[in-house]
Motif scaffolding. Structure first.
Motif, PDB file in Angstrom:
ATOM      1  N   VAL A  76      13.123  38.841  -3.527  1.00 14.66           N
ATOM      2  CA  VAL A  76      13.904  37.672  -3.123  1.00 14.66           C
ATOM      3  C   VAL A  76      14.758  38.015  -1.910  1.00 14.66           C
ATOM      4  O   VAL A  76      15.380  39.069  -1.846  1.00 14.66           O
ATOM      5  N   ASN A  77      14.793  37.115  -0.965  1.00  8.74           N
ATOM      6  CA  ASN A  77      15.426  37.397   0.319  1.00  8.74           C
ATOM      7  C   ASN A  77      16.944  37.252   0.288  1.00  8.74           C
ATOM      8  O   ASN A  77      17.689  38.196   0.573  1.00  8.74           O
ATOM      9  N   MET A  79      14.607  42.165   5.562  1.00  8.28           N
ATOM     10  CA  MET A  79      14.882  40.834   5.021  1.00  8.28           C
ATOM     11  C   MET A  79      15.291  39.892   6.151  1.00  8.28           C
ATOM     12  O   MET A  79      15.910  40.317   7.137  1.00  8.28           O
ATOM     13  N   ASP A  80      14.993  38.622   6.013  1.00 16.51           N
ATOM     14  CA  ASP A  80      15.362  37.633   7.027  1.00 16.51           C
ATOM     15  C   ASP A  80      16.864  37.368   6.984  1.00 16.51           C
ATOM     16  O   ASP A  80      17.447  37.144   5.919  1.00 16.51           O
ATOM     17  N   ALA A 109      24.205  38.319   8.831  1.00 12.05           N
ATOM     18  CA  ALA A 109      25.119  38.374   7.696  1.00 12.05           C
ATOM     19  C   ALA A 109      25.971  39.633   7.723  1.00 12.05           C
ATOM     20  O   ALA A 109      27.185  39.593   7.471  1.00 12.05           O
ATOM     21  N   MET A 110      25.363  40.754   8.048  1.00  9.42           N
ATOM     22  CA  MET A 110      26.119  42.018   8.127  1.00  9.42           C
ATOM     23  C   MET A 110      27.134  41.988   9.253  1.00  9.42           C
ATOM     24  O   MET A 110      28.281  42.411   9.084  1.00  9.42           O
ATOM     25  N   ILE A 143      12.388  41.530  16.884  1.00  9.80           N
ATOM     26  CA  ILE A 143      13.370  42.226  17.717  1.00  9.80           C
ATOM     27  C   ILE A 143      14.306  41.220  18.378  1.00  9.80           C
ATOM     28  O   ILE A 143      15.536  41.397  18.392  1.00  9.80           O
ATOM     29  N   ALA A 144      13.739  40.129  18.914  1.00 12.09           N
ATOM     30  CA  ALA A 144      14.570  39.088  19.541  1.00 12.09           C
ATOM     31  C   ALA A 144      15.540  38.501  18.535  1.00 12.09           C
ATOM     32  O   ALA A 144      16.725  38.270  18.835  1.00 12.09           O
ATOM     33  N   ARG A 145      15.063  38.244  17.319  1.00 12.24           N
ATOM     34  CA  ARG A 145      15.921  37.687  16.277  1.00 12.24           C
ATOM     35  C   ARG A 145      17.096  38.610  15.976  1.00 12.24           C
ATOM     36  O   ARG A 145      18.252  38.180  15.920  1.00 12.24           O
ATOM     37  N   ASP A 146      16.820  39.912  15.797  1.00 12.67           N
ATOM     38  CA  ASP A 146      17.885  40.847  15.420  1.00 12.67           C
ATOM     39  C   ASP A 146      18.909  41.008  16.534  1.00 12.67           C
ATOM     40  O   ASP A 146      20.120  41.095  16.277  1.00 12.67           O
TER      41      ASP A 146
END
Length: 335
Positions: free
Chosen positions: A146-147, A175-176, A181-182, A242-245
């Motif tokens: 679960v994500n 995880m997505d 969030a962090m 990579i772009a997302r992160d």
């Protein structure tokens, strides 16, 4: 770049290969000790160096020996180490609460290292597999990883590691939404100077086997990790991750494994320009070291060639179990 060369014999490329001094002058890519991060395995106990059978030359270290290794890294000029815990199986649960225990093995190790060797940068691993009775990087519910519930757990883990004194957090879970969030939680807690080196392009690879032995996750793993790690066939998807992160607040990105994915390293560096790292993973290390111990290859030469390949592919740094050996060889070269 559009090279211009005269026709032979006015152009003789071998002129620039004739001597070591000339080759050094025109060398395009250089490897330095400052490019290295040394992954280390920590376990409970005292005075322990426990060899990992599938990683020849690598051992699980008790915290006192881990501190000694950190001092060795500092003395060799290696700027950072990365910690991975071998967790007592009795502490592994399906809810993974040991992952954010302020006094878990990793957090005690961080504090001990930062007290004894404050100069070294300590990188950590953020994933639930060392604490998970199911061996997965995320919480498992009815056979599904679960994500969102996992992300909540990872945020707790990140905050505990930041409080312990970690310099660089390494989310390796895939995880997505976990980077955003962090980052938000770190900012809210006042940890705005903690770096995130995200495992942004982590592939569902067969090269991780010896690592799972080292952290004690092999026997626990049920199924595989293909629902959250990237399909090895998908390069464009890696670019999207990579772009997302980066958009969510990662400071640096990583490609894992390393040598089978040099094309991903090159594309990532060319496209995003962010600090880009590769992990020369356990299977890569074991193949080189195992073949060298059989006398099938020149181990030192192949080791250095493999590390140079990461730099040539655009990497700013490399996580490698060869770090201290490579550092000593680089020091000898400078003398």
């Amino acid at each position: 770049m559009q090279p211009v060369t005269a026709p032979f014999p006015a152009s003789r490329p071998r002129r620039l290969r004739r001597t070591g001094a000339i080759r050094d002058l025109v060398r395009e890519t250089r490897l330095a000790t400052g490019d290295l991060i040394w992954p280390l395995f920590v376990r409970d106990g005292e005075g322990i160096e426990e060899p990992v059978a599938s990683l020849p030359g690598v051992s699980r270290l008790s915290i006192d020996r881990l501190v000694d290794a950190a001092a060795t890294a500092r003395d060799l000029g290696i700027p950072a180490i990365c910690l991975f815990p071998y967790t007592d199986p009795a502490l592994k649960t399906e809810t993974c609460e040991e992952a954010w225990n302020p006094d878990n093995l990793s957090n005690r190790a961080i504090r001990a290292i930062k007290k004894a060797v404050p100069e070294i940068a300590v990188m950590t691993d953020i994933a639930l597999d060392p604490y998970n009775a199911n061996g997965h990087d995320g919480i498992v519910r009815d056979g599904v990883i679960v994500n969102d519930e996992t992300v909540e757990a990872l945020v707790r883990m990140a905050l505990a590691q930041a409080e312990a004194g970690a310099d660089i957090l390494g989310p390796s879970d895939m995880m997505d939404g976990r980077i955003g969030a962090m980052r938000a939680a770190l900012e809210e807690a006042g940890h705005n100077d903690i770096s995130i080196l995200s495992y942004s392009a982590k592939f569902a690879s067969g090269f991780y086997g010896p690592f799972r032995d080292a952290v004690g996750a092999s026997g626990a793993l049920k199924g595989d990790k293909s629902t959250y790690q990237i399909d090895p066939a998908n390069a464009d998807e890696a670019m999207r991750m990579i772009a997302r992160d980066l958009a969510e607040g990662a400071d640096m990105v990583m490609v894992k494994p390393g040598m089978p994915y040099l094309d991903i390293c090159r594309r990532a560096k060319d496209r995003f320009g962010a600090p880009t790292f590769a992990y020369q993973v356990s299977g890569e290390y074991a193949m080189i070291e195992g073949a060298a111990r059989q006398g099938w290859i020149d181990g030192d030469k192949v080791m250095m060639e493999s590390l140079l390949a990461f730099k040539r592919a655009g990497c700013d740094g490399i996580l490698t179990y060869f770090a201290p050996r490579a550092a000593r060889m680089l020091a000898e070269t400078r003398q």
